[in-house]
Design an enzyme around this catalytic site. Structure first.
Site, mmCIF file in Angstrom:
data_model
loop_
_atom_site.group_PDB
_atom_site.id
_atom_site.type_symbol
_atom_site.label_atom_id
_atom_site.label_comp_id
_atom_site.label_asym_id
_atom_site.label_seq_id
_atom_site.Cartn_x
_atom_site.Cartn_y
_atom_site.Cartn_z
ATOM 1 N N ARG A 56 51.763 34.493 41.898
ATOM 2 C CA ARG A 56 52.477 33.287 42.337
ATOM 3 C C ARG A 56 53.749 33.060 41.518
ATOM 4 O O ARG A 56 54.727 32.511 42.036
ATOM 5 C CB ARG A 56 51.556 32.078 42.259
ATOM 6 C CG ARG A 56 50.470 32.162 43.301
ATOM 7 C CD ARG A 56 49.574 30.965 43.341
ATOM 8 N NE ARG A 56 48.832 30.995 44.610
ATOM 9 C CZ ARG A 56 48.192 29.977 45.133
ATOM 10 N NH1 ARG A 56 48.176 28.825 44.513
ATOM 11 N NH2 ARG A 56 47.577 30.100 46.290
ATOM 12 N N LYS A 101 31.774 28.292 55.369
ATOM 13 C CA LYS A 101 31.431 27.132 56.203
ATOM 14 C C LYS A 101 32.157 27.109 57.540
ATOM 15 O O LYS A 101 33.389 27.182 57.586
ATOM 16 C CB LYS A 101 31.801 25.846 55.459
ATOM 17 C CG LYS A 101 30.893 25.551 54.286
ATOM 18 C CD LYS A 101 31.335 24.247 53.670
ATOM 19 C CE LYS A 101 30.376 23.796 52.589
ATOM 20 N NZ LYS A 101 30.895 22.579 51.939
ATOM 21 N N GLY A 129 44.707 27.478 51.814
ATOM 22 C CA GLY A 129 44.569 26.340 52.713
ATOM 23 C C GLY A 129 45.810 26.093 53.550
ATOM 24 O O GLY A 129 45.718 25.776 54.739
ATOM 25 N N GLY A 138 41.816 32.144 49.569
ATOM 26 C CA GLY A 138 41.623 32.367 48.135
ATOM 27 C C GLY A 138 40.561 33.417 47.848
ATOM 28 O O GLY A 138 40.797 34.374 47.092
HETATM 29 P P1 ADP Z 1 38.406 31.939 51.743
HETATM 30 O O1 ADP Z 1 38.567 31.273 50.397
HETATM 31 O O2 ADP Z 1 38.934 33.332 51.719
HETATM 32 O O3 ADP Z 1 38.964 31.107 52.866
HETATM 33 P P2 ADP Z 1 35.724 30.927 52.015
HETATM 34 O O4 ADP Z 1 35.934 30.027 50.841
HETATM 35 O O5 ADP Z 1 35.608 30.318 53.355
HETATM 36 O O6 ADP Z 1 36.827 32.090 52.023
HETATM 37 O O7 ADP Z 1 34.368 31.738 51.810
HETATM 38 C C1 ADP Z 1 34.133 32.567 50.716
HETATM 39 C C2 ADP Z 1 32.698 32.478 50.276
HETATM 40 O O8 ADP Z 1 31.819 32.757 51.350
HETATM 41 C C3 ADP Z 1 32.382 33.498 49.200
HETATM 42 O O9 ADP Z 1 32.071 32.814 47.999
HETATM 43 C C4 ADP Z 1 31.181 34.265 49.757
HETATM 44 O O10 ADP Z 1 30.183 34.513 48.775
HETATM 45 C C5 ADP Z 1 30.657 33.320 50.808
HETATM 46 N N1 ADP Z 1 29.858 34.013 51.803
HETATM 47 C C6 ADP Z 1 30.218 34.973 52.676
HETATM 48 N N2 ADP Z 1 29.161 35.391 53.397
HETATM 49 C C7 ADP Z 1 28.095 34.677 52.989
HETATM 50 C C8 ADP Z 1 26.707 34.666 53.354
HETATM 51 N N3 ADP Z 1 26.214 35.469 54.268
HETATM 52 N N4 ADP Z 1 25.907 33.813 52.690
HETATM 53 C C9 ADP Z 1 26.411 32.993 51.735
HETATM 54 N N5 ADP Z 1 27.688 32.958 51.356
HETATM 55 C C10 ADP Z 1 28.525 33.795 51.982
HETATM 56 MG MG MG Z 2 37.453 29.766 49.420
#
Ligand code: ADP
Ligand code: MG
Length: 388
Positions: A35, A193, A363, A340
């Site tokens: 960054r 989520k 985000g 992230g």
């Molecule tokens: P990003 O930050 O890239 O947008 P998210 O924050 O939505 O991604 O999700 C990342 C998290 O999702 C990671 O910590 C990962 O461990 C979790 N994750 C992915 N698949 C599963 C699963 N099957 N069960 C529980 N957690 C999961």
């Molecule tokens: Mg995340």
């Protein structure tokens, strides 16, 4: 919106909002300074035109002034990238002599803007105190543009305001994806989520030809379809939202493709139809990996957000690596990766240069796509320029 390379700005005091929210190690050293590097084109550009810079950033989520969130390590690293300048970090710009004694410095950096209550509150008094430091405002913090705060939106009402080169680069790439993508478009949306990404997936129902889903959010969709998911991470409260999304995709005739097999907590590979009450889905299985890779190989545009498994545990990162490998193997496609956790999942992988654009703005990137190119920080630059 006007960009700094479209206007004449020289011999001015410029307040530059950047995003130096870098990940820190336990000992407060910088884990990754991408960054900081990303901000150099705008900073150098403005310095080359004989401007004086007052740099603003946040770091982490301090509740109040807290030395463990100091921008000191960042100022130190920035010094390395701008060796011709003597960078001064101002501990508290509200104590007047602190800043006036450094007013001759070409590059001044304010301490973590979240040390001030007025930042998040977008307090007009604080906005004016900030704005009084300069003649012009430049926003180059794309990753913070989804926030309606003093140093992002508030200050644009007080000073002539422009967008920096990093914002220019980000929005050019993202606009191409949402307004005029080369087809077929494949979106891979995963992560923990569904509730935080339902708007994004809905938006992709209008953009993508295929939507591949994985991770915890796919579990909620699988449960909504009536599958047993055992003890897997899911959001029971979001089942209704999930059903609505499935319906909508059907109406729009967009395939939402869910995993057909999984790797469970005991590291067994199991078809989704065989998940028992004690099982916990931790990753997509080999059959899903193969199916997803096949679809990815046909794409001309690929957007990926969200790890498809619990990648933090090496036993459950094979699915995420398979997605990554499929993306870099497709050399005909424009590929964008953001989020992230997604970025930290692939950071150590070889071949990241084969990805067209890795967006540092988690985000903000997702909200930009979801809101069809609108973010509070960008919209306030638009309004500002129009009214002048
Ligand atoms: P990003 O930050 O890239 O947008 P998210 O924050 O939505 O991604 O999700 C990342 C998290 O999702 C990671 O910590 C990962 O461990 C979790 N994750 C992915 N698949 C599963 C699963 N099957 N069960 C529980 N957690 C999961
Ligand atoms: Mg995340």
């Amino acid at each position: 919106m006007k960009f700094i390379d479209e206007v004449e700005i020289s011999n001015k005091k410029i307040i530059v909002r950047v995003d130096f929210n870098v990940p820190l190690n336990q000992d407060k050293t910088i884990a990754n300074d991408q960054r900081i590097k990303d901000s150099i084109p705008s900073l150098s550009y403005l310095l080359d035109q004989d401007n004086q810079l007052i740099i603003i950033s946040h770091l982490g989520r301090p509740k109040t002034r807290d030395a463990s969130f100091s921008l000191w390590p960042v100022a130190h690293r920035l010094q390395k990238y701008l060796p011709e300048y003597n960078i001064k970090l101002i501990d508290d710009f509200l104590t007047g002599n602190n800043i006036t004694s450094h007013s001759f410095n070409k590059v001044i950096m304010l301490e973590n803007i979240r040390f001030y209550e007025g930042e998040d509150k977008n307090d007009p008094k604080f906005v004016n105190q900030l704005a009084s430091l300069g003649d012009i405002f430049v926003n180059d913090a794309f990753a913070a543009c989804h926030r309606d705060t003093a140093s992002i939106t508030g200050i644009t009402k007080a000073l002539p305001s422009y967008a920096g080169l990093l914002i220019k680069k980000e929005i050019n790439i993202l606009n191409k994806i949402i307004k005029d993508p080369q087809k077929p478009v494949v979106a891979i949306i995963a992560g923990s989520k569904i509730s935080t990404k339902v708007g994004l997936i809905e938006r992709f129902c209008d953009i993508a030809d295929y939507i591949l889903l994985g991770g915890g959010l796919a579990n909620t969709l699988l449960a909504a379809q009536g599958n047993q998911i055992g003890k897997s991470l899911a959001e029971p409260d979001a089942i209704e939202q999930a059903l609505k999304l499935l319906d909508q995709a059907k109406i729009k005739n967009i395939p939402l493709i869910l995993p057909t097999d999984s790797v469970t907590i005991t590291t067994e590979t199991k078809p989704i139809s065989n998940i028992g009450p004690e099982d916990k889905i931790m990753d997509i299985g080999p059959q899903t990996q193969e199916q997803f890779a096949k679809i990815i190989s046909t794409a001309k545009t690929i957007i990926w957000n969200g790890p498809v498994g619990v990648f933090e545990d090496p036993r459950f990162r094979k699915g995420t690596d398979a997605i990554y490998e499929a993306i870099i193997a497709n050399s005909q496609a424009t590929s964008i990766v953001g989020g992230g956790d997604t970025i930290s999942a692939i950071a150590e992988n070889p071949g990241t240069e084969k990805i067209t654009h890795i967006s540092p703005a988690g985000g903000a990137m997702l909200e930009f796509i979801e809101n069809n190119g609108h973010l509070p920080g960008l919209d306030s630059l638009d309004t500002q320029t129009n009214s002048n």
